[in-house]
Design an enzyme around this catalytic site. Structure first.
Site, PDB file in Angstrom:
ATOM      1  N   ASP A 225       0.875  -1.159   0.000  1.00  0.00           N
ATOM      2  CA  ASP A 225       0.000   0.000   0.000  1.00  0.00           C
ATOM      3  C   ASP A 225       0.926   1.226   0.000  1.00  0.00           C
ATOM      4  OD1 ASP A 225      -2.069   1.772   0.040  1.00  0.00           O
ATOM      5  OD2 ASP A 225      -3.137   0.837   1.705  1.00  0.00           O
TER       6      ASP A 225
HETATM    7  C1  BGC Z   1      -5.017   3.234   0.101  1.00  0.00           C
HETATM    8  C2  BGC Z   1      -5.063   2.295  -1.083  1.00  0.00           C
HETATM    9  C3  BGC Z   1      -4.867   3.072  -2.351  1.00  0.00           C
HETATM   10  C4  BGC Z   1      -3.539   3.794  -2.276  1.00  0.00           C
HETATM   11  C5  BGC Z   1      -3.217   4.605  -3.520  1.00  0.00           C
HETATM   12  C6  BGC Z   1      -3.816   4.152   0.072  1.00  0.00           C
HETATM   13  O1  BGC Z   1      -3.990   5.209   0.955  1.00  0.00           O
HETATM   14  O2  BGC Z   1      -5.061   2.511   1.304  1.00  0.00           O
HETATM   15  O3  BGC Z   1      -6.291   1.610  -1.093  1.00  0.00           O
HETATM   16  O4  BGC Z   1      -4.943   2.250  -3.478  1.00  0.00           O
HETATM   17  O5  BGC Z   1      -3.579   4.696  -1.182  1.00  0.00           O
HETATM   18  O6  BGC Z   1      -4.031   5.710  -3.590  1.00  0.00           O
END
Ligand code: BGC
Length: 819
Positions: A225
């Site tokens: 993530d």
């Molecule tokens: C989230 C993800 C997301 C990523 C990119 C993170 O804050 O938990 O689900 O895909 O950011 O935006």
């Protein structure tokens, strides 16, 4: 034979292999021109394809229903269609990989990302995820199922350790991922932010290697993530292929050095790079040398699909005297904070810049004509003061104290900004201050609230007077901007209607906790009070029917912040009661990302839960209210009477929200309806519940258990008949109970479902196939699934609280199933 990607990986230098293991920027990987390797691009997210850039603004996209709305459809074919359409959206943004679906389970009722996830039930979640992934990947767009695993709340989300026993993991939380790998063949998975039983999931060898690759034979990519990777050798060795976003923090030269120091083998790096190349090959990114382009494709077929999907997810919870669908030509009062504001999505990384937003008011005007409608806002439900509108002139300084001449100036469209990329390419986002200047002309005289929250230090001055202060001395960490921001600081100021006031915001960058960005929100609002509720009552009294649009919005239902309560925010309960007291034909239309308490449920005639259904929100809602469409939804999450009934309610803070860096999933496999059943707590509305506009009968259950003893398979058949006057749909839900087990097992578990569409008078015989896993539980010590001898009850019903039709199957021997 050596494959193309094996040949390629072996032509690469170590540094080139390593370069593929982190992002180049926020949303892409580096190309390798020397070898003709293209650039892989990714985009959020579950309910659309936002494309590159920041969460706000950006190229327009189609906004689809959020996860819980899709979950409420219980329709795997719909999810497949949505997946195919989203693949087109991803391509329109020049990307190859969608960062979706989100399949964490509704363990709590207060998770900020509840809206983004399908359900509290693993079987429903897994079934829908498989269809969605197959839809995406049929178009050569990769899914990235997330967040692997144990990310069921947003509290201390980047550091907390989810303490989950292995049985609960296997039976609940891992299952959607297992199906995504085994049944849908997902090409990518995103690890979660949290630790799992003490180790970050991004460097957890049990999770990424033992379970994912060895047991499930996964050959796709695992990416972190965003900023969720915290080490060099441990992540690479455990099985994290890709560190996101870029530029790298822990890989690049550090990884080359770790290889040279013998901490990571060359072979491991080669395997990780090969996984990335495989993803590139699968999605076509390997040979994609087209110029990067992001298009806003506002397609008629997407509009139609979104509108249909919105109605398919809408759940009719109450309909006394068949008040709905609306008939006749009477006057309709349209009331409430969500009536003229289209609530189409939740907040956080799933957010995007939609092509348009249809509010319930717009939808009703189109369906009924404006002449029949009256309106009163009644009250507000915003969490934050509404963002300042109109342009803001910004001056940037590459120092923390606004000194010297600005290095860059620009004009912003409104009171919210997120800085991911350096403005003008010259602002040093690691050390800057910014002065934003705008004006505000009130439409009413009186007290106004000025609110500010920021990932950074900020203060607001109106006509030179400090009104709201979140600057260095005053700033405290809060629940905004993915836990990088403070809570909103609100000051009050008396303003005169029609006069123009100067508003200045001074922003100073603050070192981030984990996520590397700065952000600011400044808003101005006028609180509504008794007079507005009285006005709504007056409007309701004059009308034949009162529609009250209440709920939450993406400020509440958002990534980075759990809800403190599931009571409707502000004075909305009061508004509903006041309207219901004067109009017996009161319909409440809820828009929330999860359950809410409904203290007024006995006072209103009808209730629809419409969630956040995407850009067509108002049209989908109007379709349901007028009967142009059937409310096709069934609850994918139990609605408890009150927050305290929910599975994570405990005296022990470690169970929820978490304490000392841990959140302990003490309830084990007993989440959702499994919890309410085992505690004998009657919910407000059970899991799987939803009414329609026609009537159905489910009859004649028959069981084929000829293969039950040998391999645990059972086929369940029932007849479904539409006994009413209108076309409609019913969801047949099959629950299994193990009569006597050697471990505590839930009273019943969903193991099959099918949504059946029938015209008036039509009937259909359907068969649902249950496999051995439908009867098995996971034995941790033995490391296998087991179906124990004995009797199992199979129930075909309309929802978890429905007695339904019951049959039994029995077996003599135990059946062991490998992981
Ligand atoms: C989230 C993800 C997301 C990523 C990119 C993170 O804050 O938990 O689900 O895909 O950011 O935006």
């Amino acid at each position: 034979m050596t494959s193309r990607i094996e040949e390629l990986v072996d032509q690469m230098t170590l540094a080139e292999q390593v370069s593929l293991l982190s992002g180049e920027d926020f949303w892409s990987l580096p190309a390798i021109a020397r070898l003709g390797i293209g650039k892989l691009r990714v985009t959020d997210g579950p309910n659309g394809a936002r494309g590159g850039g920041s969460l706000i603004g950006g190229v327009k996209s189609a906004a689809f229903p959020v996860g819980i709305a899709l979950g409420a459809s219980w329709n795997v074919r719909l999810l497949h269609e949505v997946g195919v359409a989203l693949a087109e959206e991803v391509k329109s943004k020049g990307a190859h990989v969608s960062l979706a679906p989100t399949v964490n389970l509704h363990r709590t009722v207060s998770n900020g990302r509840n809206f983004e996830c399908y359900s509290e039930d693993p079987f429903l979640t897994a079934s829908l995820a498989v269809a969605y992934i197959e839809g995406l990947q049929s178009q050569r767009v990769s899914a990235t199922i997330k967040h692997f695993v144990g990310n069921e709340s947003e509290i201390e989300r980047t550091t907390i350790s989810s303490e989950v026993d292995e049985r609960a993991l296997r039976e609940l939380y891992l299952m959607p991922f297992e199906w995504a790998v085994k049944k849908a063949g997902t090409w990518a998975i995103m690890s979660s932010y949290n630790k799992l039983n003490g180790t970050y999931t991004s460097e957890n060898p049990w999770l990424l290697d033992d379970v994912l690759r060895r047991e499930w034979h996964y050959d796709g990519v695992v990416m972190s993530d965003w900023f969720g990777s915290h080490s060099t050798a441990p992540t690479v060795n455990a099985g994290l292929d890709l560190e996101m976003p870029g530029p790298t923090r822990d890989r690049g030269d550090k990884l080359v050095a770790a290889v040279e120091a013998g901490e990571v083998s060359r072979d491991t790096v080669r395997t990780r790079a090969l996984n990335i190349l495989r993803l590139m090959e699968r999605t076509g990114a390997l040979d994609d040398h087209s110029a990067f382009e992001e298009r806003a494709d506002d397609r008629a077929e997407h509009r139609a699909l979104i509108r249909r999907a919105g109605a398919e997810g809408a759940v009719l919870l109450k309909n006394e005297g068949s008040l709905l669908p609306l008939t006749g030509n009477g006057k309709v009062a349209v009331i409430g904070p969500n009536a003229k504001v289209a609530q189409i999505m939740g907040g956080g990384s799933a957010q995007l810049n939609p092509h348009y937003r249809i509010s319930p008011w717009d939808g009703l005007v189109a369906a009924l004509g404006e002449d029949r409608l009256s309106f009163a806002e009644g009250t507000r439900n915003n969490r934050f003061e509404p963002a300042l509108e109109g342009g803001l002139e910004v001056e940037y300084f590459n120092n923390p104290d606004f000194s010297g001449t600005p290095v860059f100036t620009e004009r912003l469209g409104g009171g919210e900004v997120m800085w991911f990329a350096p403005p003008g390419g010259v602002v040093d986002l690691t050390n800057f201050s910014a002065r934003l200047r705008g004006t505000f002309t009130p439409t009413a005289t009186g007290m106004h609230n000025i609110g500010v929250y920021a990932a950074g230090y900020a203060r607001v001055l109106v006509e030179g007077v400090l009104v709201a202060d979140a600057s260095a001395g005053a700033w405290e960490p809060g629940r905004t901007y993915f836990e990088e921001g403070c809570d909103e600081v609100v000051g009050q100021v008396d303003l005169e209607a029609g006069r123009e006031y100067e508003v200045v915001v001074e922003f100073v960058r603050k070192p981030p906790r984990i996520l590397g960005f700065s952000a600011l929100h400044v808003g101005i609002g006028r609180p509504l009070g008794d007079a507005e509720i009285a006005e709504a009552v007056a409007v309701a009294r004059e009308a034949g029917t009162a529609l009250v649009f209440v709920g939450r919005n993406g400020e509440w239902d958002t990534e980075g912040s759990d809800l403190a309560s599931i009571i409707l925010p502000g004075r909305q309960d009061e508004l509903v009661r006041a309207v219901a007291a004067v109009n017996p034909r009161t319909v409440v239309v809820l828009q929330t990302g999860g359950p809410v308490e409904m203290p007024w449920i006995g006072e209103v005639a009808a209730v629809v839960e419409a969630w956040y259904p995407g850009q067509e929100a108002g049209n989908s809602i109007a379709d349901v209210l007028t009967g142009a469409a059937e409310p096709g939804g069934r609850l994918p999450q139990t609605f408890p009477v009150k927050w305290a009934d929910n599975p994570t309610n405990s005296q022990d803070r470690e169970v929820y929200p978490g304490m000392d860096g841990k959140v302990r999933y003490e309830e084990g496999v007993f989440i959702g309806y499994r919890h309410y059943d085992s505690h004998g707590v009657a919910p407000l509305f059970p899991f799987g519940f939803g009414l329609g506009y026609t009537s159905f009968e489910i009859s004649d259950i028959s069981i084929d258990d000829s293969a039950f003893e040998s391999d645990g398979r059972v086929a369940v058949s029932v007849t479904v008949a539409n006994t009413g006057q209108r076309p409609g749909s019913e969801v047949v839900q099959v629950y299994v109970s193990d009569r006597e087990a050697s471990v505590p097992r839930p009273d019943k578990e969903l193991k099959g479902f099918e949504k059946v569409f029938l015209g008036p008078g039509e009937r259909m015989r359907i068969t649902l196939e249950l496999d051995a896993r439908a009867f098995a539980f996971y034995r941790v010590e033995a490391k296998h699934w087991i179906v124990e001898p004995g009797t199992f009850v199979i129930r075909a019903s309309r929802h978890a609280g429905d007695a339904g039709l019951v049959a039994e199957v029995s077996r003599q021997t135990r059946l062991m199933l490998p992981v």
